[in-house]
Design a protein around this motif. Structure first.
Motif, PDB file in Angstrom:
ATOM      1  N   TYR A   1       0.820  -1.212   0.000  1.00 60.01           N
ATOM      2  CA  TYR A   1       0.000   0.000   0.000  1.00 60.01           C
ATOM      3  C   TYR A   1       0.858   1.268   0.000  1.00 60.01           C
ATOM      4  O   TYR A   1       0.450   2.299  -0.541  1.00 60.01           O
ATOM      5  CB  TYR A   1      -0.932   0.002   1.213  1.00 60.01           C
ATOM      6  N   ARG A   2       2.039   1.188   0.587  1.00 60.32           N
ATOM      7  CA  ARG A   2       2.917   2.359   0.621  1.00 60.32           C
ATOM      8  C   ARG A   2       3.366   2.751  -0.784  1.00 60.32           C
ATOM      9  O   ARG A   2       3.461   3.940  -1.110  1.00 60.32           O
ATOM     10  CB  ARG A   2       4.141   2.057   1.501  1.00 60.32           C
ATOM     11  N   LYS A   3       3.634   1.773  -1.616  1.00 53.88           N
ATOM     12  CA  LYS A   3       4.056   2.051  -2.995  1.00 53.88           C
ATOM     13  C   LYS A   3       2.971   2.780  -3.772  1.00 53.88           C
ATOM     14  O   LYS A   3       3.264   3.539  -4.698  1.00 53.88           O
ATOM     15  CB  LYS A   3       4.418   0.742  -3.696  1.00 53.88           C
ATOM     16  N   GLU A   4       1.724   2.536  -3.405  1.00 49.75           N
ATOM     17  CA  GLU A   4       0.602   3.173  -4.103  1.00 49.75           C
ATOM     18  C   GLU A   4       0.263   4.554  -3.515  1.00 49.75           C
ATOM     19  O   GLU A   4      -0.653   5.219  -3.997  1.00 49.75           O
ATOM     20  CB  GLU A   4      -0.641   2.275  -4.012  1.00 49.75           C
ATOM     21  N   LYS A   5       0.991   4.971  -2.468  1.00 45.46           N
ATOM     22  CA  LYS A   5       0.798   6.274  -1.825  1.00 45.46           C
ATOM     23  C   LYS A   5      -0.659   6.475  -1.380  1.00 45.46           C
ATOM     24  O   LYS A   5      -1.280   7.495  -1.662  1.00 45.46           O
ATOM     25  CB  LYS A   5       1.234   7.405  -2.766  1.00 45.46           C
ATOM     26  N   LEU A   6      -1.170   5.486  -0.655  1.00 49.27           N
ATOM     27  CA  LEU A   6      -2.564   5.500  -0.219  1.00 49.27           C
ATOM     28  C   LEU A   6      -2.742   5.930   1.230  1.00 49.27           C
ATOM     29  O   LEU A   6      -3.869   6.017   1.715  1.00 49.27           O
ATOM     30  CB  LEU A   6      -3.178   4.101  -0.410  1.00 49.27           C
TER      31      LEU A   6
ATOM     32  N   ASN B   1      -2.934   8.131   4.712  1.00 48.13           N
ATOM     33  CA  ASN B   1      -3.283   9.450   5.216  1.00 48.13           C
ATOM     34  C   ASN B   1      -2.624   9.569   6.590  1.00 48.13           C
ATOM     35  O   ASN B   1      -3.044   8.910   7.546  1.00 48.13           O
ATOM     36  CB  ASN B   1      -4.803   9.602   5.323  1.00 48.13           C
ATOM     37  N   LYS B   2      -1.593  10.381   6.687  1.00 54.18           N
ATOM     38  CA  LYS B   2      -0.783  10.437   7.902  1.00 54.18           C
ATOM     39  C   LYS B   2      -1.588  10.893   9.117  1.00 54.18           C
ATOM     40  O   LYS B   2      -1.407  10.387  10.226  1.00 54.18           O
ATOM     41  CB  LYS B   2       0.418  11.362   7.692  1.00 54.18           C
TER      42      LYS B   2
ATOM     43  N   ARG C   1      -9.470  10.714  -2.899  1.00 52.17           N
ATOM     44  CA  ARG C   1      -8.681  10.449  -1.699  1.00 52.17           C
ATOM     45  C   ARG C   1      -8.857  11.563  -0.677  1.00 52.17           C
ATOM     46  O   ARG C   1      -8.845  12.742  -1.000  1.00 52.17           O
ATOM     47  CB  ARG C   1      -7.200  10.305  -2.060  1.00 52.17           C
TER      48      ARG C   1
ATOM     49  N   GLU D   1      -7.641  13.945   2.067  1.00 47.34           N
ATOM     50  CA  GLU D   1      -6.381  14.544   2.497  1.00 47.34           C
ATOM     51  C   GLU D   1      -6.409  14.806   3.997  1.00 47.34           C
ATOM     52  O   GLU D   1      -7.475  14.837   4.624  1.00 47.34           O
ATOM     53  CB  GLU D   1      -6.139  15.861   1.733  1.00 47.34           C
TER      54      GLU D   1
ATOM     55  N   GLN E   1      -7.884   3.434  -0.159  1.00 46.44           N
ATOM     56  CA  GLN E   1      -7.236   4.265   0.854  1.00 46.44           C
ATOM     57  C   GLN E   1      -7.661   3.838   2.250  1.00 46.44           C
ATOM     58  O   GLN E   1      -6.847   3.800   3.178  1.00 46.44           O
ATOM     59  CB  GLN E   1      -7.568   5.740   0.633  1.00 46.44           C
TER      60      GLN E   1
ATOM     61  N   CYS F   1      -5.017   2.536   5.225  1.00 41.99           N
ATOM     62  CA  CYS F   1      -4.898   3.130   6.559  1.00 41.99           C
ATOM     63  C   CYS F   1      -5.260   2.119   7.649  1.00 41.99           C
ATOM     64  O   CYS F   1      -4.623   2.076   8.710  1.00 41.99           O
ATOM     65  CB  CYS F   1      -5.804   4.360   6.674  1.00 41.99           C
TER      66      CYS F   1
END
Length: 260
Positions: free
Chosen positions: A68-73, A75-76, A134, A136, A181, A185
């Protein structure tokens, strides 16, 4: 109290394979499936079947996180707030697990999961968008997320569950996240909440480390494959699969809890 026997090893490995794949695919820790599966198919003592999957949940969800990190999904804000309030709530729930009867809570949680699945399926079948863009960090309501993290964290500790299904359902329904997303998370928070839960239940003597190790051996690679499948699936198909899984898990957990 009996620990795991060698004759049970193969069954536990196969359970880890199935649960690991579903964990990566659906953004969950897998304890809700592995606990009854260990009792039914591997004959594991209920005492150990409840908490022993937690260490395996850590490794399997971390494996899925890499995908999932590679897909930048991620939300910090969601992950940080969820972890900050979910972790202490998980510790409290874990401590209370030795003193409170969990059967009614398990049934109520299963009913909630089933109802959420039915609601999501209704929305998906009607083609009503639950979340398309997505979310933010600036769009996340802190108060709503904190309350959810406290509630889900407490239940996670009490029921020795990583809380992935509850988190992902909340993200989809209340934060209007796209499903991929939401799963991304949820899988991170499942890994984070599994740590204090596992440590507390270990201290209380609730974990058989043979079970935890065997589950991890197959769950680790399987969860990676499950996450790869999720990111490649078309969104409508993944939405319906997720909703259907919630319904099936809810019904399954209700019947298992009553039957056992």
């Amino acid at each position: 109290m009996e620990f795991l026997q060698q004759s049970q090893y193969l069954s536990v490995l196969l359970i880890g394979l199935v649960v690991g794949y579903l964990s990566g695919l659906l953004g969950k820790g897998g304890s809700a499936i592995s606990t009854p599966a260990l009792q039914i198919f591997a004959g594991v003592n209920p005492f150990f079947a409840l908490a022993s999957p937690l260490p395996a949940s850590i490794t399997s969800t971390l494996s899925a996180t890499a995908v999932y990190r590679k897909e930048k999904l991620f939300n910090k804000r969601v992950i940080l707030l969820g972890a900050a309030f979910g972790v202490p709530a998980t510790i409290i729930g874990s401590w209370l697990s030795s003193y409170l009867p969990g059967k009614s809570l398990m049934i109520m949680t299963a009913l909630f999961i089933m109802a959420t699945g039915l609601s999501l399926m209704y929305s998906f079948m009607r083609g009503k968008p639950v979340g398309e863009v997505r979310v933010e960090s600036g769009d996340v309501p802190a108060g709503k997320l904190i309350i959810a993290a406290l509630f889900i964290g407490f239940l996670s500790g009490l029921l020795a569950n990583a809380g992935g299904i509850l988190f992902s359902s909340f993200f989809i329904k209340k934060l209007k996240m796209p499903i991929k997303q939401a799963l991304a998370c949820a899988v991170v928070l499942s890994a984070v909440l599994s740590v204090p839960g596992a440590l507390t239940h270990w201290w209380l003597g609730h974990i058989d480390w043979n079970i935890a190790l065997l589950l991890s051996l197959t769950a680790l690679p399987a969860s990676y494959l499950g996450a790869k499948t999720a990111v490649k699936m078309k969104t409508p198909a993944l939405e319906k699969l997720f909703a259907l899984t919630l319904i099936v898990f809810g019904v399954y957990d209700i019947f298992f809890t009553i039957w056992k």
